[in-house]
Design a protein around this motif. Structure first.
Motif, mmCIF file in Angstrom:
data_model
loop_
_atom_site.group_PDB
_atom_site.id
_atom_site.type_symbol
_atom_site.label_atom_id
_atom_site.label_comp_id
_atom_site.label_asym_id
_atom_site.label_seq_id
_atom_site.Cartn_x
_atom_site.Cartn_y
_atom_site.Cartn_z
ATOM 1 N N ILE A 3 0.845 -1.200 0.000
ATOM 2 C CA ILE A 3 0.000 0.000 0.000
ATOM 3 C C ILE A 3 0.874 1.241 0.000
ATOM 4 C CG2 ILE A 3 -1.813 1.265 1.225
ATOM 5 C CD1 ILE A 3 -2.623 -1.446 2.487
ATOM 6 N N LEU A 4 0.656 2.120 -0.965
ATOM 7 C CA LEU A 4 1.343 3.406 -1.009
ATOM 8 C C LEU A 4 0.454 4.441 -0.333
ATOM 9 C CD1 LEU A 4 3.371 4.915 -3.915
ATOM 10 C CD2 LEU A 4 1.716 6.346 -2.728
ATOM 11 N N VAL A 5 1.001 5.161 0.631
ATOM 12 C CA VAL A 5 0.251 6.180 1.362
ATOM 13 C C VAL A 5 0.972 7.508 1.206
ATOM 14 C CG1 VAL A 5 -0.686 6.903 3.584
ATOM 15 C CG2 VAL A 5 -0.522 4.462 3.053
ATOM 16 N N HIS A 52 10.477 0.821 10.776
ATOM 17 C CA HIS A 52 9.769 -0.472 10.683
ATOM 18 C C HIS A 52 10.261 -1.219 9.436
ATOM 19 C CE1 HIS A 52 6.531 -3.409 10.293
ATOM 20 N NE2 HIS A 52 6.129 -3.085 11.509
ATOM 21 N N PRO A 53 10.514 -2.520 9.537
ATOM 22 C CA PRO A 53 11.067 -3.267 8.394
ATOM 23 C C PRO A 53 10.155 -3.299 7.167
ATOM 24 C CG PRO A 53 10.416 -4.753 10.190
ATOM 25 C CD PRO A 53 10.377 -3.369 10.731
ATOM 26 N N ASN A 54 8.852 -3.065 7.340
ATOM 27 C CA ASN A 54 7.931 -3.075 6.202
ATOM 28 C C ASN A 54 7.598 -1.673 5.697
ATOM 29 O OD1 ASN A 54 7.775 -5.834 6.059
ATOM 30 N ND2 ASN A 54 5.839 -5.995 7.175
ATOM 31 N N TYR A 55 8.413 -0.685 6.123
ATOM 32 C CA TYR A 55 8.124 0.692 5.724
ATOM 33 C C TYR A 55 9.292 1.296 4.963
ATOM 34 C CZ TYR A 55 6.743 5.600 5.870
ATOM 35 O OH TYR A 55 6.402 6.875 5.509
ATOM 36 N N THR A 56 8.994 1.968 3.859
ATOM 37 C CA THR A 56 9.979 2.781 3.147
ATOM 38 C C THR A 56 9.406 4.185 2.992
ATOM 39 O OG1 THR A 56 9.073 1.959 1.047
ATOM 40 C CG2 THR A 56 11.091 0.906 1.879
ATOM 41 N N HIS A 57 10.288 5.172 2.882
ATOM 42 C CA HIS A 57 9.826 6.561 2.869
ATOM 43 C C HIS A 57 10.508 7.335 1.744
ATOM 44 C CE1 HIS A 57 7.791 9.956 4.715
ATOM 45 N NE2 HIS A 57 8.887 10.673 4.545
ATOM 46 N N THR A 74 8.885 1.626 -8.665
ATOM 47 C CA THR A 74 9.777 0.848 -7.793
ATOM 48 C C THR A 74 9.012 0.064 -6.730
ATOM 49 O OG1 THR A 74 10.124 2.804 -6.397
ATOM 50 C CG2 THR A 74 11.724 2.396 -8.137
ATOM 51 N N PHE A 75 7.959 0.653 -6.172
ATOM 52 C CA PHE A 75 7.227 -0.006 -5.086
ATOM 53 C C PHE A 75 6.139 -0.953 -5.596
ATOM 54 C CE2 PHE A 75 3.809 0.078 -1.772
ATOM 55 C CZ PHE A 75 4.504 -0.628 -0.795
ATOM 56 N N LYS A 76 5.547 -0.595 -6.745
ATOM 57 C CA LYS A 76 4.466 -1.394 -7.337
ATOM 58 C C LYS A 76 3.311 -1.636 -6.353
ATOM 59 C CE LYS A 76 7.298 -3.756 -10.784
ATOM 60 N NZ LYS A 76 8.463 -2.867 -10.623
ATOM 61 N N PRO A 77 2.650 -0.563 -5.929
ATOM 62 C CA PRO A 77 1.562 -0.715 -4.943
ATOM 63 C C PRO A 77 0.354 -1.428 -5.533
ATOM 64 C CG PRO A 77 1.562 1.508 -5.819
ATOM 65 C CD PRO A 77 2.796 0.838 -6.361
ATOM 66 N N GLN A 78 -0.315 -2.199 -4.676
ATOM 67 C CA GLN A 78 -1.588 -2.797 -5.065
ATOM 68 C C GLN A 78 -2.739 -1.824 -4.813
ATOM 69 O OE1 GLN A 78 -0.127 -6.174 -2.555
ATOM 70 N NE2 GLN A 78 -1.613 -7.325 -3.781
#
Length: 335
Positions: A3-5, A52-57, A74-78
């Protein structure tokens, strides 16, 4: 789920990112960290989960199409939640160009990236301000919203129209959420809860506009996040009952939805101030003034559509919410 936020250094975005990470989602945050208000508060919000290991910024502007496209590539959000925007009603009277860049150009960039990235669902922030000069209460998504009283409100209504276009043309499922006066820990310092708390703490008079007759559908941050997640998990679908001869503004023959996200329980502004005084342990003078340009006297969310479709049920009373806000306020600002 990936998920991209956008707006993850912001009030709602930071709270949402934490909830998504806690339930096991992989989250890519996107925020420009602008100086509309103290960036130190944004950094403090972000510090709670940036490692957090599941977070990139990613620090970038929504109006930068290349940066937006890079995030998607790069992230390929669903799924995507777009909360980044130039906020504030009164600031839109001073700097309208900021709203065009972020809320219009930036939103088109998000829509285009979702379209080409095959995103399953886009949830985006609208605002109760779209109801503008409407006076029928409670505000319902079935009501026409054609009389905005600020450029901020107009930009949010434009987002809903733009989203519908992409839902119609490209089958992109979109859901717009009209937020109603969000408050709670880690809130925005340009909004009334912190502004009032600051003045009460210092014993300074409070300016109360519209001679104290305002009422607002104050909605606690946890209830807002719950509503965002519930809609995110239910991608918009076409409404089989949609009638083009009697159109419902909240639905469509396209995979498109608009919902109110509020507490469904308006509170007089003077009552909200009274609760702040009680929790802060002091009372202050209230200076009753005329209504400000771009403001509206009352807001009240009809959330029946959201209850029906995703089971949304706000459950934080104003008394509990203000107590939790003041507890955070004292801890954060005393530090």
């Amino acid at each position: 789920m990936r998920i991209l936020v956008t707006g993850t250094a912001g009030f709602i975005g930071a709270a949402l990112a934490q909830r998504l990470l806690a339930r096991g989602n992989v989250v890519h945050g996107y925020d420009n960290h602008n100086s509309y208000y103290d960036p130190a508060l944004k950094e403090a919000r972000l510090a709670r989960f940036i490692d957090h290991p599941n977070y990139t910024h990613q620090r970038a502007d929504l109006a930068d199409a290349d940066a937006v496209n890079r995030a998607f590539a790069t992230f390929k959000p669903q799924r995507v939640v777009n909360l980044a925007a130039q906020a504030g009603v009164r600031y839109s009277l001073q700097n309208p160009q900021a709203y065009v860049a972020s809320n219009l150009v930036g939103f088109v960039n998000i829509l285009e990236a979702c379209r080409h990235g095959g995103v399953e669902h886009l949830v985006y922030a609208s605002s109760s301000s779209v109801y503008g000069a409407n006076r029928k209460l409670p505000f319902a998504v079935e009501d026409a919203v054609d009389h905005p009283v600020s450029l901020y409100a107009a930009s949010k209504k434009a987002n809903e129209l733009m989203a519908h276009t992409y839902s119609h043309l490209y089958g992109l499922p979109t859901t717009g959420l009209r937020f109603f006066t969000v408050y709670g820990p880690w809130g925005r310092p340009d909004m009334s809860p912190i502004l009032f708390a600051d003045r009460i703490s210092r014993g300074e008079p409070i300016d109360v506009f519209n001679h104290g007759h305002h009422s607002r559908d104050f909605t606690y941050i946890d209830d807002i996040v719950e509503g965002v997640i519930r809609t995110l998990d239910h991608p918009a679908e076409s409404d089989p009952a949609y009638d083009a001869e009697l159109p419902n503004p909240g639905t469509s023959s396209a995979p498109y939805r608009v919902y109110n996200l509020g507490n469904d329980q308006p509170v007089q502004l003077l009552r909200f101030i009274e609760l702040l005084e009680q929790n802060l342990g002091r009372t202050v003078e209230k200076r009753l003034l005329p209504m400000q340009p771009g403001d509206v006297p009352d807001t009240w969310a009809d959330v029946s559509a959201l209850r029906r479709d995703v089971g949304y049920a706000p459950n934080t009373s104003i008394e509990d919410g203000v107590a939790r806000f003041v507890e955070w306020y004292r801890e954060y600002f005393e530090k």
